[in-house]
Design an enzyme around this catalytic site. Structure first.
Site, PDB file in Angstrom:
ATOM      1  CE1 TYR A  53      -3.237  -2.412  -0.139  1.00 41.42           C
ATOM      2  CE2 TYR A  53      -4.104  -1.880   1.938  1.00 41.42           C
ATOM      3  CZ  TYR A  53      -4.440  -2.611   0.819  1.00 41.42           C
ATOM      4  OH  TYR A  53      -5.423  -3.612   0.908  1.00 41.42           O
ATOM      5  N   PRO A 210     -16.285  -1.687   0.669  1.00 44.43           N
ATOM      6  CG  PRO A 210     -16.645  -1.002   2.942  1.00 44.43           C
ATOM      7  CD  PRO A 210     -15.681  -1.228   1.868  1.00 44.43           C
ATOM      8  CG  LEU A 211     -19.274   2.803   1.427  1.00 45.56           C
ATOM      9  CD1 LEU A 211     -18.978   4.106   2.227  1.00 45.56           C
ATOM     10  CD2 LEU A 211     -20.815   2.534   1.642  1.00 45.56           C
ATOM     11  CB  ALA A 212     -18.343   0.364  -4.867  1.00 38.94           C
ATOM     12  N   GLY A 213     -15.496   1.691  -3.218  1.00 36.14           N
ATOM     13  CA  GLY A 213     -14.418   2.814  -3.321  1.00 36.14           C
ATOM     14  C   GLY A 213     -15.192   4.013  -3.534  1.00 36.14           C
ATOM     15  N   GLY A 214     -16.422   4.321  -2.953  1.00 36.37           N
ATOM     16  CA  GLY A 214     -16.758   5.638  -3.109  1.00 36.37           C
ATOM     17  C   GLY A 214     -17.878   5.888  -4.276  1.00 36.37           C
ATOM     18  CG  PHE A 217     -22.367   7.137  -1.698  1.00 36.73           C
ATOM     19  CD1 PHE A 217     -23.709   7.000  -1.500  1.00 36.73           C
ATOM     20  CD2 PHE A 217     -21.755   6.460  -0.813  1.00 36.73           C
ATOM     21  CE1 PHE A 217     -24.295   6.154  -0.684  1.00 36.73           C
ATOM     22  CE2 PHE A 217     -22.248   5.380  -0.212  1.00 36.73           C
ATOM     23  CZ  PHE A 217     -23.500   5.405   0.074  1.00 36.73           C
TER      24      PHE A 217
HETATM   25  N1  LIG Z   1      -7.569  -7.380   0.012  1.00 37.85           N
HETATM   26  C1  LIG Z   1      -7.633  -6.547  -1.012  1.00 37.85           C
HETATM   27  O1  LIG Z   1      -7.130  -6.921  -2.160  1.00 37.85           O
HETATM   28  C2  LIG Z   1      -7.902  -5.005  -0.814  1.00 37.85           C
HETATM   29  C3  LIG Z   1      -8.390  -4.104  -2.031  1.00 37.85           C
HETATM   30  C4  LIG Z   1      -8.589  -2.939  -1.920  1.00 37.85           C
HETATM   31  C5  LIG Z   1      -9.028  -2.457  -0.726  1.00 37.85           C
HETATM   32  N2  LIG Z   1      -8.727  -3.218   0.610  1.00 37.85           N
HETATM   33  C6  LIG Z   1      -8.735  -2.686   1.962  1.00 37.85           C
HETATM   34  O2  LIG Z   1     -10.051  -2.168   2.106  1.00 37.85           O
HETATM   35  C7  LIG Z   1     -10.232  -1.045   2.613  1.00 37.85           C
HETATM   36  C8  LIG Z   1     -11.246  -0.260   2.168  1.00 37.85           C
HETATM   37  O3  LIG Z   1     -11.397  -0.223   0.516  1.00 37.85           O
HETATM   38  P1  LIG Z   1     -12.019   1.231   0.208  1.00 37.85           P
HETATM   39  O4  LIG Z   1     -10.965   2.381   0.523  1.00 37.85           O
HETATM   40  O5  LIG Z   1     -12.169   0.920  -1.238  1.00 37.85           O
HETATM   41  O6  LIG Z   1     -13.307   1.203   0.827  1.00 37.85           O
HETATM   42  P2  LIG Z   1     -14.639   2.240   0.754  1.00 37.85           P
HETATM   43  O7  LIG Z   1     -15.038   2.852   1.937  1.00 37.85           O
HETATM   44  O8  LIG Z   1     -15.539   1.446  -0.057  1.00 37.85           O
HETATM   45  O9  LIG Z   1     -14.013   3.540  -0.103  1.00 37.85           O
HETATM   46  C9  LIG Z   1     -13.358   4.467   0.446  1.00 37.85           C
HETATM   47  C10 LIG Z   1     -13.472   5.612  -0.407  1.00 37.85           C
HETATM   48  O10 LIG Z   1     -14.829   6.183  -0.789  1.00 37.85           O
HETATM   49  C11 LIG Z   1     -14.800   7.519  -0.514  1.00 37.85           C
HETATM   50  N3  LIG Z   1     -16.210   7.650   0.085  1.00 37.85           N
HETATM   51  C12 LIG Z   1     -16.820   7.199   0.941  1.00 37.85           C
HETATM   52  N4  LIG Z   1     -17.996   7.573   1.179  1.00 37.85           N
HETATM   53  C13 LIG Z   1     -18.257   8.553   0.191  1.00 37.85           C
HETATM   54  C14 LIG Z   1     -19.218   9.301   0.177  1.00 37.85           C
HETATM   55  N5  LIG Z   1     -20.283   9.293   0.669  1.00 37.85           N
HETATM   56  N6  LIG Z   1     -19.262  10.440  -1.112  1.00 37.85           N
HETATM   57  C15 LIG Z   1     -18.012  10.410  -2.013  1.00 37.85           C
HETATM   58  N7  LIG Z   1     -16.976   9.422  -1.550  1.00 37.85           N
HETATM   59  C16 LIG Z   1     -17.086   8.522  -0.454  1.00 37.85           C
HETATM   60  C17 LIG Z   1     -13.827   7.848   0.378  1.00 37.85           C
HETATM   61  O11 LIG Z   1     -13.491   9.269   0.362  1.00 37.85           O
HETATM   62  P3  LIG Z   1     -13.106   9.861   1.702  1.00 37.85           P
HETATM   63  O12 LIG Z   1     -11.788   9.456   2.218  1.00 37.85           O
HETATM   64  O13 LIG Z   1     -13.143  11.461   1.101  1.00 37.85           O
HETATM   65  O14 LIG Z   1     -14.272   9.769   2.425  1.00 37.85           O
HETATM   66  C18 LIG Z   1     -12.615   6.994  -0.108  1.00 37.85           C
HETATM   67  O15 LIG Z   1     -11.872   7.514  -0.932  1.00 37.85           O
HETATM   68  C19 LIG Z   1      -8.890  -0.310   2.098  1.00 37.85           C
HETATM   69  O16 LIG Z   1      -8.104   0.603   2.734  1.00 37.85           O
HETATM   70  C20 LIG Z   1      -7.613  -1.660   2.477  1.00 37.85           C
HETATM   71  O17 LIG Z   1      -7.489  -1.571   3.781  1.00 37.85           O
HETATM   72  C21 LIG Z   1      -8.501  -4.606   0.358  1.00 37.85           C
END
Ligand SMILES: NC(=O)c1ccc[n+]([C@@H]2O[C@H](COP(=O)([O-])OP(=O)(O)OC[C@H]3O[C@@H](n4cnc5c(N)ncnc54)[C@H](OP(=O)(O)O)[C@@H]3O)[C@@H](O)[C@H]2O)c1
Length: 298
Positions: A53, A210-214, A217
């Site tokens: 990361y 869980p939020l499809a990376g944002g 929304f």
């Molecule tokens: N094992 C694997 O292969 C793998 C792959 C990917 C990720 N991961 C792990 O899973 C964790 C979570 O993944 P993720 O970061 O993709 O999760 P996520 O919670 O689906 O997405 C987070 C992103 O969404 C944005 N977001 C959230 N709510 C929003 C809203 N209401 N409006 C606009 N933007 C919004 C956040 O921006 P803000 O920061 O501005 O809120 C952030 O950029 C990672 O940190 C990592 O630890 C693991």
């Protein structure tokens, strides 16, 4: 905050904070320390990262935070991952590839512990399926790390049911989780039978994006818009927010998912934690399940 005991020795907060995007947040070390404290106040004590990361840089940032405030270590659970050799200016790989050989797993674990100044890992994961995986060799590496006290538990990430079963057998049923992508637009693991295999082994998955990376929304793609409208509609019924409903949908499933929030915003993390107070109906779960148009009930 609910917690889940994934082994005799390791208990994780049911909502986890992901640090994949930490380098993008441009935090000074003190900001990271404060952020972790606020997470803990919300009951979110488990933090997820990986060797790769932030271009191999996130673990170092965590390490700086733990040096700044050594008291943090015993209040949190640290999860990291190995097995991907990513092409990067800080590594000399000619191409990106997977490596789950004994030496790689052991060296990577020791390096992660050194970078994070954390003494041991609560949970160590094989990041992705490796077509060259030798199950017995991986099992031996993970077993030896645990015996040496460097890790408390181990598991995998992104493994399909067949690959999960194969490594689970080689480890003597020691895989403590499978970290996978699930959201109201991502159904791969429902369709593959993985959810059923995990329930068979009483293993609770960690859920990434869980939020499809944002995108749930922010995207104007019709698929996301349909899901967003449905989450908004159900949120209105529950006097809640669409973000909270998305988490409540994950928490409803009997496999007992542990969603990883990737947001930099404590407000958004609070919205995730609020999901424990929402009681979705069985029918509402299905409304969300079919909202994107990808899942069809026969
Ligand atoms: N094992 C694997 O292969 C793998 C792959 C990917 C990720 N991961 C792990 O899973 C964790 C979570 O993944 P993720 O970061 O993709 O999760 P996520 O919670 O689906 O997405 C987070 C992103 O969404 C944005 N977001 C959230 N709510 C929003 C809203 N209401 N409006 C606009 N933007 C919004 C956040 O921006 P803000 O920061 O501005 O809120 C952030 O950029 C990672 O940190 C990592 O630890 C693991």
């Amino acid at each position: 905050m609910e917690t889940i005991k994934i082994t005799q020795d390791v208990e994780l907060s049911r909502i986890i904070q992901g640090l994949w995007r930490l380098k993008n947040w441009n935090f000074e070390t003190i900001n990271t320390v404060n952020f972790m404290h606020r997470c803990i106040e919300l009951g979110v004590t488990t933090f997820d990262t990986a060797e790769i990361y932030g271009d191999y840089g996130v673990e170092e940032e965590i390490g700086k935070a733990l040096l700044w405030d050594p008291g943090l270590r015993e209040r949190i659970q640290l999860v990291t991952k190995t097995g991907i050799n990513m092409k990067s200016p800080v590594r000399s790989y000619k191409i990106g590839h997977y490596d789950t050989r004994y030496e790689k797993i052991v060296a990577s674990c020791k390096e992660s512990i050194a970078k994070m100044n954390c003494g041991y890992l609560d949970l160590f994961l094989i990041h992705r399926e490796d077509p060259l995986i030798d199950h017995d060799e991986v099992a031996r590496a993970l077993h030896d790390l645990k015996e040496a006290g460097l890790i408390k538990a181990y598991g995998v990430s992104n493994f399909d049911p067949f690959k999960f079963e194969a490594l689970q057998k080689a480890t003597g049923d020691q895989l403590a989780t499978n970290q996978i992508e699930v959201s109201p637009v991502c159904f791969e693991h429902f369709n593959s039978g993985l959810m059923d295999v995990l329930q068979k082994h009483h293993v609770h998955p960690m859920i990434w994006s869980p939020l499809a990376g944002g995108l749930l929304f922010t995207s104007n793609d019709p698929m996301y818009v349909k899901v967003r409208r449905k989450l908004e509609e159900i949120a209105d019924r529950h006097h809640s927010t669409p973000e909270t409903i998305a988490y409540a949908w994950l928490l409803y499933h009997p496999v007992k998912m542990m969603p990883i929030s990737g947001s930099s915003s404590l407000e958004r993390l609070s919205a995730a934690c609020a999901a424990f107070d929402v009681k979705l109906s069985h029918e509402e779960w299905y409304e969300i399940y079919i909202a994107s148009g990808q899942q069809h009930l026969r």
